[in-house]
Write a protein that holds these residues in place. Structure first.
Motif, PDB file in Angstrom:
ATOM      1  N   ALA A   1       9.029  16.503 -12.627  1.00  0.00           N
ATOM      2  CA  ALA A   1      10.110  15.952 -11.811  1.00  0.00           C
ATOM      3  C   ALA A   1       9.574  15.396 -10.492  1.00  0.00           C
ATOM      4  O   ALA A   1       9.977  14.310 -10.058  1.00  0.00           O
ATOM      5  CB  ALA A   1      11.177  17.019 -11.556  1.00  0.00           C
ATOM      6  N   LEU A   2       8.651  16.122  -9.854  1.00  0.00           N
ATOM      7  CA  LEU A   2       8.117  15.667  -8.568  1.00  0.00           C
ATOM      8  C   LEU A   2       7.326  14.361  -8.704  1.00  0.00           C
ATOM      9  O   LEU A   2       7.612  13.385  -7.999  1.00  0.00           O
ATOM     10  CB  LEU A   2       7.259  16.759  -7.928  1.00  0.00           C
ATOM     11  N   PRO A   3       6.318  14.307  -9.605  1.00  0.00           N
ATOM     12  CA  PRO A   3       5.572  13.044  -9.699  1.00  0.00           C
ATOM     13  C   PRO A   3       6.433  11.863 -10.149  1.00  0.00           C
ATOM     14  O   PRO A   3       6.253  10.749  -9.645  1.00  0.00           O
ATOM     15  CB  PRO A   3       4.465  13.347 -10.708  1.00  0.00           C
ATOM     16  N   LEU A   4       7.372  12.096 -11.058  1.00  0.00           N
ATOM     17  CA  LEU A   4       8.234  10.990 -11.490  1.00  0.00           C
ATOM     18  C   LEU A   4       9.178  10.560 -10.373  1.00  0.00           C
ATOM     19  O   LEU A   4       9.510   9.372 -10.248  1.00  0.00           O
ATOM     20  CB  LEU A   4       9.025  11.394 -12.738  1.00  0.00           C
ATOM     21  N   SER A   5       9.583  11.503  -9.540  1.00  0.00           N
ATOM     22  CA  SER A   5      10.395  11.147  -8.373  1.00  0.00           C
ATOM     23  C   SER A   5       9.589  10.328  -7.378  1.00  0.00           C
ATOM     24  O   SER A   5      10.100   9.389  -6.768  1.00  0.00           O
ATOM     25  CB  SER A   5      10.939  12.414  -7.702  1.00  0.00           C
ATOM     26  N   LEU A   6       8.316  10.686  -7.205  1.00  0.00           N
ATOM     27  CA  LEU A   6       7.444   9.913  -6.331  1.00  0.00           C
ATOM     28  C   LEU A   6       7.288   8.480  -6.839  1.00  0.00           C
ATOM     29  O   LEU A   6       7.289   7.527  -6.058  1.00  0.00           O
ATOM     30  CB  LEU A   6       6.071  10.574  -6.223  1.00  0.00           C
ATOM     31  N   LEU A   7       7.173   8.344  -8.153  1.00  0.00           N
ATOM     32  CA  LEU A   7       7.069   7.005  -8.728  1.00  0.00           C
ATOM     33  C   LEU A   7       8.365   6.226  -8.538  1.00  0.00           C
ATOM     34  O   LEU A   7       8.344   5.025  -8.247  1.00  0.00           O
ATOM     35  CB  LEU A   7       6.713   7.096 -10.215  1.00  0.00           C
ATOM     36  N   GLY A   8       9.497   6.913  -8.669  1.00  0.00           N
ATOM     37  CA  GLY A   8      10.777   6.264  -8.400  1.00  0.00           C
ATOM     38  C   GLY A   8      10.893   5.834  -6.952  1.00  0.00           C
ATOM     39  O   GLY A   8      11.392   4.744  -6.649  1.00  0.00           O
ATOM     40  N   LEU A   9      10.407   6.673  -6.040  1.00  0.00           N
ATOM     41  CA  LEU A   9      10.410   6.317  -4.613  1.00  0.00           C
ATOM     42  C   LEU A   9       9.498   5.122  -4.365  1.00  0.00           C
ATOM     43  O   LEU A   9       9.807   4.256  -3.535  1.00  0.00           O
ATOM     44  CB  LEU A   9       9.961   7.520  -3.784  1.00  0.00           C
ATOM     45  N   SER A  10       8.383   5.069  -5.088  1.00  0.00           N
ATOM     46  CA  SER A  10       7.480   3.929  -4.976  1.00  0.00           C
ATOM     47  C   SER A  10       8.205   2.630  -5.325  1.00  0.00           C
ATOM     48  O   SER A  10       8.067   1.617  -4.632  1.00  0.00           O
ATOM     49  CB  SER A  10       6.275   4.117  -5.901  1.00  0.00           C
ATOM     50  N   LEU A  11       8.995   2.662  -6.384  1.00  0.00           N
ATOM     51  CA  LEU A  11       9.759   1.471  -6.779  1.00  0.00           C
ATOM     52  C   LEU A  11      10.803   1.125  -5.733  1.00  0.00           C
ATOM     53  O   LEU A  11      11.084  -0.059  -5.490  1.00  0.00           O
ATOM     54  CB  LEU A  11      10.427   1.702  -8.131  1.00  0.00           C
ATOM     55  N   ALA A  12      11.388   2.147  -5.119  1.00  0.00           N
ATOM     56  CA  ALA A  12      12.399   1.903  -4.093  1.00  0.00           C
ATOM     57  C   ALA A  12      11.791   1.342  -2.817  1.00  0.00           C
ATOM     58  O   ALA A  12      12.493   0.749  -2.000  1.00  0.00           O
ATOM     59  CB  ALA A  12      13.162   3.195  -3.779  1.00  0.00           C
TER      60      ALA A  12
ATOM     61  N   ASN B   1       0.818  -1.214   0.000  1.00  0.00           N
ATOM     62  CA  ASN B   1       0.000   0.000   0.000  1.00  0.00           C
ATOM     63  C   ASN B   1       0.853   1.266   0.000  1.00  0.00           C
ATOM     64  O   ASN B   1       0.458   2.288  -0.558  1.00  0.00           O
ATOM     65  CB  ASN B   1      -0.981   0.006   1.172  1.00  0.00           C
ATOM     66  N   LEU B   2       2.045   1.220   0.587  1.00  0.00           N
ATOM     67  CA  LEU B   2       2.916   2.394   0.581  1.00  0.00           C
ATOM     68  C   LEU B   2       3.397   2.689  -0.836  1.00  0.00           C
ATOM     69  O   LEU B   2       3.429   3.849  -1.265  1.00  0.00           O
ATOM     70  CB  LEU B   2       4.111   2.166   1.515  1.00  0.00           C
ATOM     71  N   ALA B   3       3.742   1.654  -1.576  1.00  0.00           N
ATOM     72  CA  ALA B   3       4.132   1.832  -2.979  1.00  0.00           C
ATOM     73  C   ALA B   3       2.969   2.362  -3.803  1.00  0.00           C
ATOM     74  O   ALA B   3       3.141   3.230  -4.667  1.00  0.00           O
ATOM     75  CB  ALA B   3       4.634   0.512  -3.549  1.00  0.00           C
ATOM     76  N   VAL B   4       1.766   1.870  -3.522  1.00  0.00           N
ATOM     77  CA  VAL B   4       0.580   2.312  -4.264  1.00  0.00           C
ATOM     78  C   VAL B   4       0.257   3.770  -3.940  1.00  0.00           C
ATOM     79  O   VAL B   4      -0.087   4.549  -4.838  1.00  0.00           O
ATOM     80  CB  VAL B   4      -0.620   1.404  -3.941  1.00  0.00           C
ATOM     81  N   LEU B   5       0.367   4.163  -2.690  1.00  0.00           N
ATOM     82  CA  LEU B   5       0.091   5.551  -2.306  1.00  0.00           C
ATOM     83  C   LEU B   5       0.983   6.519  -3.068  1.00  0.00           C
ATOM     84  O   LEU B   5       0.505   7.519  -3.627  1.00  0.00           O
ATOM     85  CB  LEU B   5       0.307   5.731  -0.797  1.00  0.00           C
ATOM     86  N   LEU B   6       2.273   6.243  -3.107  1.00  0.00           N
ATOM     87  CA  LEU B   6       3.208   7.125  -3.803  1.00  0.00           C
ATOM     88  C   LEU B   6       2.911   7.182  -5.303  1.00  0.00           C
ATOM     89  O   LEU B   6       2.951   8.256  -5.919  1.00  0.00           O
ATOM     90  CB  LEU B   6       4.640   6.642  -3.564  1.00  0.00           C
ATOM     91  N   ALA B   7       2.588   6.035  -5.893  1.00  0.00           N
ATOM     92  CA  ALA B   7       2.289   5.993  -7.325  1.00  0.00           C
ATOM     93  C   ALA B   7       0.976   6.709  -7.632  1.00  0.00           C
ATOM     94  O   ALA B   7       0.858   7.403  -8.652  1.00  0.00           O
ATOM     95  CB  ALA B   7       2.232   4.543  -7.799  1.00  0.00           C
ATOM     96  N   LEU B   8      -0.014   6.548  -6.763  1.00  0.00           N
ATOM     97  CA  LEU B   8      -1.299   7.222  -6.983  1.00  0.00           C
ATOM     98  C   LEU B   8      -1.138   8.736  -6.918  1.00  0.00           C
ATOM     99  O   LEU B   8      -1.680   9.468  -7.758  1.00  0.00           O
ATOM    100  CB  LEU B   8      -2.311   6.748  -5.934  1.00  0.00           C
ATOM    101  N   ALA B   9      -0.378   9.209  -5.949  1.00  0.00           N
ATOM    102  CA  ALA B   9      -0.109  10.652  -5.861  1.00  0.00           C
ATOM    103  C   ALA B   9       0.613  11.134  -7.114  1.00  0.00           C
ATOM    104  O   ALA B   9       0.297  12.202  -7.664  1.00  0.00           O
ATOM    105  CB  ALA B   9       0.718  10.949  -4.613  1.00  0.00           C
ATOM    106  N   ALA B  10       1.576  10.341  -7.600  1.00  0.00           N
ATOM    107  CA  ALA B  10       2.329  10.708  -8.799  1.00  0.00           C
ATOM    108  C   ALA B  10       1.410  10.811 -10.014  1.00  0.00           C
ATOM    109  O   ALA B  10       1.483  11.779 -10.790  1.00  0.00           O
ATOM    110  CB  ALA B  10       3.430   9.680  -9.053  1.00  0.00           C
TER     111      ALA B  10
END
Length: 411
Positions: free
Chosen positions: A158-169, A133-142
């Motif tokens: 840059a911000l949303p793509l960074s959030l998606l990268g953080l989701s993968l991390a 769910n933490l990965a999904v939250l970051l991706a949904l916001a992105a």
């Protein structure tokens, strides 16, 4: 009206949080012991990828566990595994509230409330304490940010793509989503290339851990080549009824990383992305969450929580209620969930006798996914509910959905 809805949402959020924390105190499984191990290794200054095989994820979650353990000791004065479990369940319950809030803002209060109230989220976040769910939250916001301005410059994405990268991390359950964005036909070449930056962020997140040989081997073997429960999934069993999976494994054994049936999984995901390439970023994410569970080469209990955001958005579909009902029945009997409790033993035995497993709810997802893709092809527009609707929608015009207008007389 808005204030009363906010009060209802807040009450549901409190009930959801309290329920998950309470359930966390009933027992734990192997995964929680892994989270405690991660916390201890990080607090001892050790490389978690070099010291254990149990971490097939990005590095973020291990540090969440370490921070949780630190707060537990220094604020609560406790070192018990039960309190550690409750704190992790609290964080994940707050993550669920965050997802519900975004769904309520983007779609409707009904959608957000359903996410808070559904029993699958309750069992996975509360008892199992898995963190998809933490990965999904970051991706949904992105994706919501990307949809606000689909023609934004690289600086604004840059911000949303960074959030998606953080989701993968956090957990690379969304590893193919950047490729879905890459093949969106309305994007310029620089914009397409920018959509791959989350993959670079994901790769870069491992750099501090691969400075020694043991760490490098751990990342390669336990993250990128991870294959636990391989072929123990709905899709391999379905394909095996037509083509022997052993033959597929042998035929594609030479493919690096995605060898054997994993290549079928990859192709299925990319074809699904191609089918929804004209949709909004948020729509693509929701379809992705469903497709990931349907086509995965293996399914674990926690996978059943991955498509919940999509389930709540499309709550009016019969297949969604099929999915949620059977997922709940299965999880309640699972030895990795409340099925581990003595009080649930009779029920768990009955469910196992009936032969109910993860394949039954995932079959509902396949029907939903096939129906969605078919309707997208027929309507030429997006099927997401509009903002503030209760779950119904009308397809937007083709220009808004990113699809090129058809010639006059063609429908």
């Amino acid at each position: 009206m808005q204030s009363s809805r906010a009060v209802v949402f807040a009450l549901l959020a409190v009930v959801s949080i309290v329920s998950k924390v309470y359930l966390a105190g009933l027992g734990h499984n192997f995964d929680l012991e892994s989270w405690a191990l991660f916390a201890q290794l990080i607090q001892d200054g050790k490389n978690v990828y070099a010291e254990t095989y149990r971490n097939p994820y990005g590095p973020v979650w291990g540090y969440v566990c370490a921070a949780t353990s630190y707060l537990q000791v220094h604020l609560l004065g406790s070192r018990s595994l039960e309190d550690f479990h409750r704190l992790l369940a609290l964080w994940l319950a707050l993550v669920d509230v965050g997802i519900a809030f975004l769904l309520a803002r983007r779609f409707s209060m009904v959608v957000g409330a359903l996410f808070l109230a559904n029993p699958v989220s309750l069992l996975v976040s509360g008892v199992h304490t898995q963190f998809d769910n933490l990965a999904v939250l970051l991706a949904l916001a992105a994706c919501i940010l990307l949809d606000r301005d689909r023609d934004a410059s690289f600086a604004r994405t840059a911000l949303p793509l960074s959030l998606l990268g953080l989701s993968l991390a956090v957990k690379h359950v969304l590893i193919f989503l950047p490729f879905w964005f890459f093949i969106r036909p309305q994007s310029s070449r620089p914009s397409r290339l920018a959509t791959l930056t989350p993959l670079l962020i994901f790769g870069a997140s491992f750099l501090p851990f691969i400075r020694d040989e043991r760490g490098l081997e751990g990342v390669i073997e336990h993250v990128f080549l991870y294959d636990s429960f391989h072929l123990d999934g709905f899709f391999p069993r379905l394909v095996d009824t037509v083509i022997p999976v052993k033959a597929i494994e042998a035929l594609f054994s030479w493919v690096p990383v995605f060898s054997g049936f994993k290549l079928v999984f990859l192709v299925a995901m990319l074809l699904t992305g191609l089918a929804v390439r004209f949709e909004s970023y948020t729509a693509q994410l929701l379809v992705y969450l469903v497709a990931m569970v349907v086509f995965a080469s293996a399914n674990a209990d926690q996978y059943l929580a991955i498509p919940l955001a999509a389930c709540c958005v499309f709550w009016r579909r019969l297949t969604i209620w099929w999915y949620l009902s059977f997922s709940t029945l299965f999880l309640a009997a699972s030895p990795a969930n409340i099925g581990m409790l003595r009080s649930m033993s009779t029920y768990a035995d009955a469910v196992r006798t009936l032969g109910l497993d993860r394949s039954h709810p995932i079959a509902a997802l396949l029907v939903f996914l096939a129906s969605y893709v078919f309707k997208i092809g027929r309507s030429g527009g997006e099927l997401l509910p509009t903002h503030g609707s209760s779950g119904t929608s009308e397809p937007p015009d083709r220009a808004r959905s990113g699809r090129k207008p058809l010639p006059p007389g063609v429908t």
